[in-house]
Design a protein around this motif. Structure first.
Motif, PDB file in Angstrom:
ATOM      1  N   ALA A  27     -86.485  57.270   8.204  1.00 47.05           N
ATOM      2  CA  ALA A  27     -86.213  57.158   6.766  1.00 47.05           C
ATOM      3  C   ALA A  27     -84.827  56.547   6.513  1.00 47.05           C
ATOM      4  N   VAL A  28     -83.829  57.023   7.262  1.00 47.74           N
ATOM      5  CA  VAL A  28     -82.469  56.505   7.091  1.00 47.74           C
ATOM      6  C   VAL A  28     -82.404  55.031   7.476  1.00 47.74           C
ATOM      7  N   THR A  29     -83.080  54.669   8.566  1.00 43.92           N
ATOM      8  CA  THR A  29     -83.076  53.280   9.024  1.00 43.92           C
ATOM      9  C   THR A  29     -83.730  52.362   7.998  1.00 43.92           C
ATOM     10  N   ILE A  30     -84.875  52.769   7.458  1.00 39.77           N
ATOM     11  CA  ILE A  30     -85.559  51.950   6.456  1.00 39.77           C
ATOM     12  C   ILE A  30     -84.712  51.819   5.190  1.00 39.77           C
ATOM     13  N   LEU A  31     -84.111  52.923   4.769  1.00 39.43           N
ATOM     14  CA  LEU A  31     -83.302  52.905   3.549  1.00 39.43           C
ATOM     15  C   LEU A  31     -82.095  51.985   3.691  1.00 39.43           C
ATOM     16  N   PHE A  32     -81.365  52.123   4.793  1.00 39.90           N
ATOM     17  CA  PHE A  32     -80.179  51.293   4.983  1.00 39.90           C
ATOM     18  C   PHE A  32     -80.546  49.837   5.255  1.00 39.90           C
ATOM     19  N   THR A  33     -81.656  49.608   5.948  1.00 40.83           N
ATOM     20  CA  THR A  33     -82.087  48.225   6.180  1.00 40.83           C
ATOM     21  C   THR A  33     -82.391  47.538   4.857  1.00 40.83           C
ATOM     22  N   SER A  34     -83.071  48.233   3.974  1.00 44.02           N
ATOM     23  CA  SER A  34     -83.392  47.671   2.657  1.00 44.02           C
ATOM     24  C   SER A  34     -82.119  47.389   1.862  1.00 44.02           C
ATOM     25  N   PHE A  35     -81.193  48.338   1.887  1.00 43.63           N
ATOM     26  CA  PHE A  35     -79.929  48.162   1.158  1.00 43.63           C
ATOM     27  C   PHE A  35     -79.123  46.993   1.718  1.00 43.63           C
ATOM     28  N   LEU A  36     -78.989  46.938   3.039  1.00 42.50           N
ATOM     29  CA  LEU A  36     -78.184  45.882   3.651  1.00 42.50           C
ATOM     30  C   LEU A  36     -78.833  44.517   3.493  1.00 42.50           C
ATOM     31  N   LEU A  37     -80.159  44.457   3.560  1.00 43.53           N
ATOM     32  CA  LEU A  37     -80.849  43.181   3.375  1.00 43.53           C
ATOM     33  C   LEU A  37     -80.657  42.668   1.955  1.00 43.53           C
ATOM     34  N   ALA A  38     -80.824  43.553   0.969  1.00 46.19           N
ATOM     35  CA  ALA A  38     -80.627  43.147  -0.420  1.00 46.19           C
ATOM     36  C   ALA A  38     -79.189  42.690  -0.656  1.00 46.19           C
ATOM     37  N   THR A  39     -78.241  43.413  -0.072  1.00 47.95           N
ATOM     38  CA  THR A  39     -76.830  43.051  -0.224  1.00 47.95           C
ATOM     39  C   THR A  39     -76.529  41.729   0.452  1.00 47.95           C
ATOM     40  N   TYR A  40     -77.107  41.522   1.639  1.00 48.60           N
ATOM     41  CA  TYR A  40     -76.854  40.273   2.363  1.00 48.60           C
ATOM     42  C   TYR A  40     -77.462  39.080   1.630  1.00 48.60           C
ATOM     43  N   LEU A  41     -78.614  39.267   0.986  1.00 41.59           N
ATOM     44  CA  LEU A  41     -79.225  38.182   0.228  1.00 41.59           C
ATOM     45  C   LEU A  41     -78.307  37.724  -0.905  1.00 41.59           C
TER      46      LEU A  41
ATOM     47  N   ASP B 186     -71.262  23.687  -3.870  1.00 37.10           N
ATOM     48  CA  ASP B 186     -70.260  23.224  -4.833  1.00 37.10           C
ATOM     49  C   ASP B 186     -69.158  22.451  -4.124  1.00 37.10           C
ATOM     50  N   ALA B 187     -68.757  22.925  -2.945  1.00 35.70           N
ATOM     51  CA  ALA B 187     -67.723  22.242  -2.186  1.00 35.70           C
ATOM     52  C   ALA B 187     -68.211  20.878  -1.731  1.00 35.70           C
ATOM     53  N   GLY B 188     -69.515  20.807  -1.360  1.00 32.10           N
ATOM     54  CA  GLY B 188     -70.074  19.534  -0.919  1.00 32.10           C
ATOM     55  C   GLY B 188     -70.133  18.523  -2.050  1.00 32.10           C
ATOM     56  N   ARG B 189     -70.483  18.967  -3.263  1.00 30.73           N
ATOM     57  CA  ARG B 189     -70.553  18.064  -4.406  1.00 30.73           C
ATOM     58  C   ARG B 189     -69.191  17.525  -4.786  1.00 30.73           C
ATOM     59  N   SER B 190     -68.157  18.349  -4.576  1.00 32.00           N
ATOM     60  CA  SER B 190     -66.808  17.913  -4.948  1.00 32.00           C
ATOM     61  C   SER B 190     -66.135  17.121  -3.841  1.00 32.00           C
ATOM     62  N   GLY B 191     -66.843  16.936  -2.724  1.00 32.34           N
ATOM     63  CA  GLY B 191     -66.271  16.162  -1.628  1.00 32.34           C
ATOM     64  C   GLY B 191     -65.411  16.969  -0.701  1.00 32.34           C
ATOM     65  N   VAL B 192     -65.412  18.280  -0.852  1.00 30.49           N
ATOM     66  CA  VAL B 192     -64.619  19.153   0.019  1.00 30.49           C
ATOM     67  C   VAL B 192     -65.535  19.753   1.068  1.00 30.49           C
ATOM     68  N   ARG B 193     -65.127  19.729   2.321  1.00 31.15           N
ATOM     69  CA  ARG B 193     -65.942  20.283   3.392  1.00 31.15           C
ATOM     70  C   ARG B 193     -65.930  21.805   3.319  1.00 31.15           C
ATOM     71  N   PRO B 194     -67.117  22.473   3.388  1.00 27.61           N
ATOM     72  CA  PRO B 194     -67.182  23.936   3.298  1.00 27.61           C
ATOM     73  C   PRO B 194     -66.638  24.587   4.543  1.00 27.61           C
TER      74      PRO B 194
ATOM     75  N   SER C 110     -76.458  34.128  -0.929  1.00 30.10           N
ATOM     76  CA  SER C 110     -76.656  33.227  -2.065  1.00 30.10           C
ATOM     77  C   SER C 110     -75.324  32.708  -2.593  1.00 30.10           C
ATOM     78  N   PHE C 111     -74.357  33.613  -2.733  1.00 31.71           N
ATOM     79  CA  PHE C 111     -73.036  33.198  -3.217  1.00 31.71           C
ATOM     80  C   PHE C 111     -72.345  32.286  -2.209  1.00 31.71           C
ATOM     81  N   ALA C 112     -72.474  32.605  -0.914  1.00 32.24           N
ATOM     82  CA  ALA C 112     -71.835  31.791   0.121  1.00 32.24           C
ATOM     83  C   ALA C 112     -72.432  30.391   0.159  1.00 32.24           C
ATOM     84  N   ARG C 113     -73.761  30.293   0.064  1.00 32.52           N
ATOM     85  CA  ARG C 113     -74.411  28.985   0.069  1.00 32.52           C
ATOM     86  C   ARG C 113     -74.091  28.201  -1.205  1.00 32.52           C
ATOM     87  N   LEU C 114     -74.007  28.909  -2.329  1.00 36.98           N
ATOM     88  CA  LEU C 114     -73.647  28.253  -3.582  1.00 36.98           C
ATOM     89  C   LEU C 114     -72.254  27.664  -3.491  1.00 36.98           C
ATOM     90  N   GLY C 115     -71.324  28.423  -2.873  1.00 40.84           N
ATOM     91  CA  GLY C 115     -69.969  27.912  -2.695  1.00 40.84           C
ATOM     92  C   GLY C 115     -69.950  26.687  -1.810  1.00 40.84           C
TER      93      GLY C 115
END
Length: 219
Positions: A185-199, A211-219, A203-208
Motif C-alpha cells: 500500500a505504501v509503495t503504490i501510494l508513494f509511486t503514484s505521488f512521485l509519478l504525478a509530481t515528476y510529470l 522556450d530556450a530553444g525558441r530564443s536561441g539559447v541552448r538549454p 513538463s515545466f523542465a521541457r517547457l523551459g
C-alpha cells in the motif's frame, strides 16, 4: 540549478540552526542529515550525465547508475519527515510547518532533478517509451525504499553493511505479499505521488527547454 538547490538547502539548515539556538534543543537535527543524504543521488546523477556525454562505457555508467538508484529514496524520504509537524516544543507550530515543508520540497526537487538527468540519458539509449517504463520502475523501487527506511528503519548503506538481514527482510514480503499489505500500500501510494509530481516537474523542465530553444539559447 545546483546553486539554486544549494540556496534552498542552506535556508533549511539556517532554520534548523536557529531552532536549535532558540530552543536549546537538538530537535530536528536529523533533518540536516537527511538533507545531506538527499544530495547524494543528485551528485551521482550529475556524474552519470557528464560521463554519458563524454562517451564512458555502458558498464561504468551502469555501476554509477545502480549506486544512484540505491541512494535515490533518500531524497523523497524527506517528505515523510512532515509527520513531525506539531510534535516539537519551544517554537510556534507554523515555524515547524515551514521548516519541514521546506525540507520536504528540497528533497523532492533534489530527487526529481536527479531523475530528470538520468531519464534524459536512458531516453537516448533505449527510446522515449521504454525510458518512461524505466522511470516508473525507478519510482516504484524508490517508494519501496522509502517504506524500508521510514517503517523498517533500514539505510541505503545496509546493502553493504548488513546485506543478509536486509534482503532476508525483503524476501519475507516478496514470498508472502498478501501477508504484508502495508509495504504494498505504501509503495503504490508513494509511486503514484512521485509519478504525478515528476510529470509536473518534467513538463515545466521541457517547457523551459523549448522556450530556450525558441530564443536561441541552448538549454
Amino acid at each position: 540549478m545546483v546553486a539554486s538547490l544549494a540556496v534552498l538547502s542552506l535556508f533549511v539548515i539556517a532554520m534548523i540552526m536557529f531552532r536549535m539556538v532558540y530552543t536549546r534543543s537538538p530537535e530536528h537535527i536529523a533533518i540536516a542529515w537527511n538533507l545531506l543524504l538527499a544530495w547524494i543521488p543528485l551528485a551521482l546523477a550529475l556524474i552519470v550525465y557528464d560521463r554519458a556525454r563524454t562517451g564512458v562505457s555502458t558498464p561504468a555508467l551502469a555501476a554509477v547508475g545502480l549506486l544512484w538508484l540505491l541512494f535515490l529514496p533518500n531524497a523523497p524520504y524527506l517528505v515523510t519527515d512532515l509527520k513531525y509537524v506539531g510534535r516539537g516544543e519551544g517554537v510556534p507550530v507554523m515555524y515547524d510547518v515551514l521548516l519541514l515543508s521546506a525540507a520536504a520540497w528540497t528533497g523532492l526537487l533534489l530527487g526529481l532533478t536527479s531523475l530528470f538527468l538520468v531519464h534524459a540519458i536512458v531516453r537516448r539509449l533505449i527510446g522515449a517509451r521504454k525510458a518512461w517504463v524505466f522511470v516508473l520502475g525507478v519510482l516504484a523501487l524508490s517508494s519501496f525504499g522509502i517504506y524500508l527506511g521510514r517503517v523498517q528503519r533500514w539505510n541505503s548503506w545496509d546493502v553493504f553493511v548488513r546485506p543478509e538481514s536486509l534482503f532476508g527482510d525483503i524476501a519475507k514480503g516478496v514470498f508472502d505479499p498478501l501477508g504484508h499489505p502495508r509495504p504494498i500500500a505504501v509503495t503504490i501510494l508513494f509511486t503514484s505521488f512521485l509519478l504525478a509530481t515528476y510529470l509536473v516537474f518534467y513538463s515545466f523542465a521541457r517547457l523551459g527547454s523549448l522556450d530556450a530553444g525558441r530564443s536561441g539559447v541552448r538549454p
